[in-house]
Design a protein around this motif. Structure first.
Motif, PDB file in Angstrom:
ATOM      1  N   SER A  26       0.876  -1.324   0.188  1.00 52.68           N
ATOM      2  CA  SER A  26      -0.411  -0.106  -0.006  1.00 52.68           C
ATOM      3  C   SER A  26       0.368   1.176  -0.291  1.00 52.68           C
ATOM      4  N   SER A  27       2.546   1.391   0.246  1.00 51.08           N
ATOM      5  CA  SER A  27       3.309   2.344   0.048  1.00 51.08           C
ATOM      6  C   SER A  27       3.120   2.996  -0.851  1.00 51.08           C
ATOM      7  N   LEU A  28       2.885   4.094  -0.648  1.00 54.24           N
ATOM      8  CA  LEU A  28       2.757   5.598  -2.029  1.00 54.24           C
ATOM      9  C   LEU A  28       1.503   5.186  -2.830  1.00 54.24           C
ATOM     10  N   ALA A  29       0.951   4.646  -2.529  1.00 60.28           N
ATOM     11  CA  ALA A  29       0.124   4.091  -3.202  1.00 60.28           C
ATOM     12  C   ALA A  29      -1.576   4.301  -3.051  1.00 60.28           C
ATOM     13  N   SER A  30      -2.155   3.694  -1.939  1.00 64.23           N
ATOM     14  CA  SER A  30      -3.916   4.058  -1.430  1.00 64.23           C
ATOM     15  C   SER A  30      -3.204   4.931  -0.441  1.00 64.23           C
ATOM     16  N   ALA A  31      -5.095   5.308  -0.204  1.00 64.78           N
ATOM     17  CA  ALA A  31      -5.110   7.311   0.616  1.00 64.78           C
ATOM     18  C   ALA A  31      -4.282   6.786   2.090  1.00 64.78           C
ATOM     19  N   SER A  32      -3.055   7.764   1.922  1.00 62.71           N
ATOM     20  CA  SER A  32      -2.276   7.323   3.033  1.00 62.71           C
ATOM     21  C   SER A  32      -1.462   9.268   3.162  1.00 62.71           C
ATOM     22  N   ALA A  33      -0.995   9.515   3.870  1.00 63.42           N
ATOM     23  CA  ALA A  33      -0.335  10.441   4.026  1.00 63.42           C
ATOM     24  C   ALA A  33       0.908   9.834   4.519  1.00 63.42           C
ATOM     25  N   THR A  34       2.318  10.988   4.008  1.00 67.73           N
ATOM     26  CA  THR A  34       3.863  10.392   4.502  1.00 67.73           C
ATOM     27  C   THR A  34       4.634  11.901   4.990  1.00 67.73           C
ATOM     28  N   LEU A  35       5.168  10.992   6.779  1.00 65.39           N
ATOM     29  CA  LEU A  35       5.710  12.542   7.116  1.00 65.39           C
ATOM     30  C   LEU A  35       7.033  11.908   6.213  1.00 65.39           C
ATOM     31  N   LEU A  36       7.671  12.749   5.903  1.00 63.02           N
ATOM     32  CA  LEU A  36       8.844  13.018   4.666  1.00 63.02           C
ATOM     33  C   LEU A  36       9.911  13.337   5.513  1.00 63.02           C
ATOM     34  N   ILE A 159      16.163  10.411   1.683  1.00 61.73           N
ATOM     35  CA  ILE A 159      14.559  10.891   2.467  1.00 61.73           C
ATOM     36  C   ILE A 159      13.832   9.632   3.077  1.00 61.73           C
ATOM     37  N   TYR A 160      13.287   9.875   3.869  1.00 59.95           N
ATOM     38  CA  TYR A 160      12.696   8.699   4.482  1.00 59.95           C
ATOM     39  C   TYR A 160      11.414   8.998   4.633  1.00 59.95           C
ATOM     40  N   GLY A 161      10.472   7.821   4.336  1.00 53.41           N
ATOM     41  CA  GLY A 161       9.176   8.593   4.528  1.00 53.41           C
ATOM     42  C   GLY A 161       8.541   7.734   5.556  1.00 53.41           C
ATOM     43  N   PHE A 162       6.977   8.597   6.166  1.00 53.90           N
ATOM     44  CA  PHE A 162       6.749   7.412   7.349  1.00 53.90           C
ATOM     45  C   PHE A 162       5.302   7.600   7.093  1.00 53.90           C
TER      46      PHE A 162
END
Length: 455
Positions: A26-36, A159-162
């Protein structure tokens, strides 16, 4: 024996694929918010050690850089952040691929980036899409200022994504809020910085999830603290999908980014600050050390349990250290055999050539280099989509791919995948005029043999 190792390799890849599907599909695909969480780069001062923070919204897109809307099918969302001195605006939204690479399409990303190519791609994107925010000077020249931070971030840093899941209703509410609020800059390094903005976005979705640290950061909001808080929040809300990802700095001659810090640990780990402080006031230095140890700053690893971002595909498991060493040895042997007398450093050799070339675009709009060789004009495709096109001699293409591989294999293993390395081996053997599939299989087989010989 080769068949055996081929079966082992297939099994490893199958297991990795299953892990990806289970943990990161689901990463970087479905509905989400990613802190960079973006690593610091350059030497611009003490506070740059804290890096930069932004938020990637996978289901929110940009009608313009200043107007948001829900994404249409096939769109990949936007990165939104607060900047200082960019058109007087508080936030700007940039599509994901341009934000990372300053190009519109994944196939346009250069295989080896230097300062000239990076500046060229950024200005080209600005002229196409960002004139309203960063217009040309009166003479048509490129403006100064911080607008360059809007695009091509992955040339400067890792960059690191959460990532945490969101809902369409939450996304629509955020769109309404940002579109209806004044977008006027009130940036302040200490109280209204990029991490404060990221905190506000995440807290809009999950109230009180993130907060600053009065002790570790003396009250200033930092990107590292926001990442730690989101990890902690996800651990206490296991029902929410959460994942971690690494977006690697593009291989090339651009200076590599450095470890991200908070305020106190940036002070403690910098000799130019802590050593004089210890001489003038040992008690003060001791207090700083106590805070550093007490807050666990040295134990924070943003790459822990992270998958690796793959442009245009699903995140993949990273190489382990032993596999990386095996690939490094294979490239070392190849270069030693090809250049036995010169002991060539592929990165430096290509970087010198590229620094003398002119950055251009080819007939398909992809980045290329224009060089003069023996009085003839030669165009070298420098992106994955055009590297095998044009009239460049095979030796030039070979040097380009050798440089990329050498730069790529100098990364930390947590930021590289076997798929990337295998693709670049294919490109290298194609440039050498060999049967790329067979040659790459030989390389992978030798790497697998090295794995099998480990105790």
């Amino acid at each position: 024996m080769r068949e055996y190792w081929g079966q082992i390799r297939f099994l490893r890849r199958a297991i990795s694929t299953i892990i990806v599907l289970m943990l990161g599909c689901s990463s970087l695909a479905s509905a989400s918010a990613t802190l960079l969480l973006e690593e610091p780069y350059g030497k611009l001062g003490f506070f740059t050690a804290t890096g930069h923070a932004a938020v990637y919204l996978s289901s929110v897109c940009a009608e313009t850089p200043l107007v948001l809307r829900p994404c249409h099918p096939g769109e990949t969302g936007v990165v939104i952040s607060r900047y200082n001195g960019v058109g007087g605006y508080d936030w700007v939204a940039i599509p994901l691929i341009p934000y990372l690479y300053a190009v519109d399409r994944p196939e346009e990303i250069p295989l080896f980036a230097d300062a000239k190519m990076t500046a060229f791609l950024r200005d080209r994107y600005r002229r196409k899409h960002l004139e309203t925010i960063a217009p040309d000077l009166e003479n048509g020249a490129t403006p100064g200022g911080n607008w360059y931070e809007l695009v091509g971030s992955s040339y400067d840093r890792t960059i690191y994504g959460f990532e945490i899941e969101t809902t369409p209703e939450q996304d629509r509410a955020l769109i309404r809020k940002l579109n209806s609020s004044p977008n006027v800059s009130h940036f302040h390094t200490v109280s209204e910085n990029c991490a404060d903005f990221a905190k506000g976005i995440i807290n809009f979705y999950y109230p009180k999830a993130l907060h600053r640290s009065v002790v570790a950061d003396i009250g200033m909001t930092t990107p590292k603290q926001m990442a730690k808080m989101l990890i902690k929040y996800s651990a206490h809300h296991s029902q929410l999908k959460f994942s971690r990802i690494v977006i690697s700095q593009v291989p090339g001659s651009m200076p590599r980014s450095s470890t991200v810090h908070g305020v106190v640990d940036a002070f403690f780990t910098s000799k130019k600050y802590i050593v004089p402080s210890a001489v003038v006031s040992p008690i003060f230095a001791g207090c700083v050390a106590a805070v550093y140890v007490g807050t666990g700053a040295e134990h924070f690893d943003p790459a822990r349990d992270a998958m690796v971002f793959v442009v245009g595909g699903q995140p993949q498991a990273p190489l382990d250290r032993e596999d990386l060493r095996a690939y490094q040895q294979e490239l070392k042997h190849l270069l030693a055999g090809a250049y036995p007398e010169s002991g060539r450093n592929a990165e430096k050799t290509w970087a010198k050539l590229q620094s003398k070339a002119q950055s251009v675009v080819d007939d398909d709009g992809m980045p290329a280099l224009e060089m003069q060789l023996s009085g003839d004009r030669v165009e070298v495709g420098i992106a994955s989509g055009n590297v095998t096109n044009g009239n460049a001699p095979p030796e030039l293409l070979r040097q380009l791919i050798e440089a990329r591989l050498q730069s790529e294999l100098h990364r930390s293993p947590h930021s590289i995948t076997e798929t990337e390395v295998a693709r670049d081996w294919d490109l290298l053997y194609r440039a050498m005029g060999r049967g790329e599939t067979a040659q790459t299989t030989r390389v992978l087989t030798r790497v697998e043999t090295t794995r099998g010989n480990r105790p």
